[in-house]
Scaffold this active site. Sequence first.
Site, PDB file in Angstrom:
ATOM      1  N   GLY A   1       0.792  -1.213   0.000  1.00 51.39           N
ATOM      2  CA  GLY A   1       0.000   0.000   0.000  1.00 51.39           C
ATOM      3  C   GLY A   1       0.829   1.269   0.000  1.00 51.39           C
ATOM      4  CB  SER A   2      -0.029   4.508   1.556  1.00 50.56           C
ATOM      5  OG  SER A   2       0.440   5.829   1.521  1.00 50.56           O
ATOM      6  CB  CYS A   3       4.829   6.114  -0.478  1.00 52.29           C
ATOM      7  SG  CYS A   3       4.935   5.345  -2.105  1.00 52.29           S
TER       8      CYS A   3
END
Length: 580
Positions: free
Chosen positions: A64-66
């Site tokens: 998922g997200s950085c």
Amino acid sequence: MSEAVFSGIAFVHGKATGEIIASDVELSFWGGVDPATGEVIDRHHPLSGRILTGRILAIPGGRGSCSGSGVILELLLNGKGPAAMIVERADDILTLGVVIAEEVFGKVIPVVVLDPKDFRRVTAARYARVDGDRVLCGEAPEGLSPREDGRHPPKPIASRLALTEADRALLNGARGKAAQVAMKVVLRMAELQGADRLIDVTQAHIDGCVYTGPGSLRFAQQLRDWGGTVAVPTTLNSISVDHRRWRTQGIDPVFGEPASQLGDAYVDMGAKPTFTCAPYLLDSAPRKGEQIVWAESNAVVYANSVLGARTMKYPDYLDICIAITGRAPLAGCHIESSRRAALRVNLPRLENLDDSFYPLLGYHVGLLAANRIPVIAGLERAFPSQDDLKAFGAAFATTSSAPMFHILGVTPEAATLNDATGGADVPAIDISLESLARSWDELNNAQDPSVDLVSLGNPHFSLNECETLADLCRGRTKHENVTVIVTCGRATHDKARGTGVLRELERFGVQLVTDTCWCMIIEPVIPRAAATIMTNSGKYAHYGPGLTGRRFHFGSLAACVEAACTGAAGGPRPSWLQVG
């Protein structure tokens, strides 16, 4: 299990003892863990509701997200983080948050990578002691004492990297403290990634401007105050508030002020206040083969997959360090051989697709692919649009840690299967309508058909999507109890105003919010009374329940407009998804 000792690779050295909390499913810290409490809030994850604080977290890796690195930094600075992390593969996002905590704030927990077989044995234990690159496991914390084994300390920073004179000058402080610290971080991550040298990049996109808590602001302001300035053209991701209008929107200054100040700190360092999670919609979008440093998971996936530019899935904070130095590790998707597909995904015969197909497929393929780059076969005659690929990539990046995908006959590096795989014989998975239907039901977790809020623009809406929405709304009347909000970048908002599309949307009752995006939006922009949200975003349908505490409906853009007019959703699945 009886006491056992395992040896791995310590990407961050330290010592810790604690109870093991383990899962065989990757975890996104952004949208998956509350930085204020340490609770796992990803309602689709097996660890949902568990508290990580003080425990030894064992997971295969991140996904998922950085922005997960930012959440890890917040957890460590406020004392709510795990005592150590054990993974079965190197993970930039998980490790970088700890590296920043150590380099800038003097806070550290160990991060150790184990062989997959040893990792599985660790997950079966109750307690562990991490000591450098060793993991001691047992059924009780007593007896897990450190053992001397004559191991040598880790090699000094950059010992395996070929540095230029300019690199060494940065490391020695020639451009000041900010560039020096930034280079130290870049080199530590280059070691982790197995790079043997650094390369120049042409541009950067910064995701670290998302406000995850006081730590994110302290980090940015410290770099700025140390004299940090970007060395390459740099754009900024969505921030956590509408920078120009958060006060009139009723945002609490306790949140709005630091969130706005965080954006200002990056602008002070020379970044452009673009404030969009879709930088590929800007005129500055990179070309095929261009070496760049982009963070924000959907932007990374789109840049690699659709534009053919070259970037790794850079964690928050590493993005600004590379922007300041202009130098990135030669690793991952910067290298041709690392861009090849390792999995083939075959689609069933599908007809009469609507736009809900692409985010659903991205969500589903991401779950199947995990950390592997897939090539999808079966869309050669579907001709997905830029917006379809945007929706696919955002959902894919939510459930996968892979930095890109290929679609046979569609994306630029997949004209043929051989192009996508490099001629390798890769495993294949056949997707069924039944399995897609199960993913559809996962994204539609609301039992009540009523809809209070229609959420659009995650990632940010394009001008074409604004025009399509205006066409769907034309001649119709919004239900008085439904709020409709679209998020988009400033550049798109200005274009929509210039074409007259904005007037049509506002006539229907659509509110446009710029600078921020749905994964950061809080009350009162989300009406406090809203219990159920409908979205066409696979990304927000996944993260939204944990971030907002609301129930979600998911569907096409046309279905979202229908819900806005009737105040209800939850009808039958679309015609292309009818099963037997």
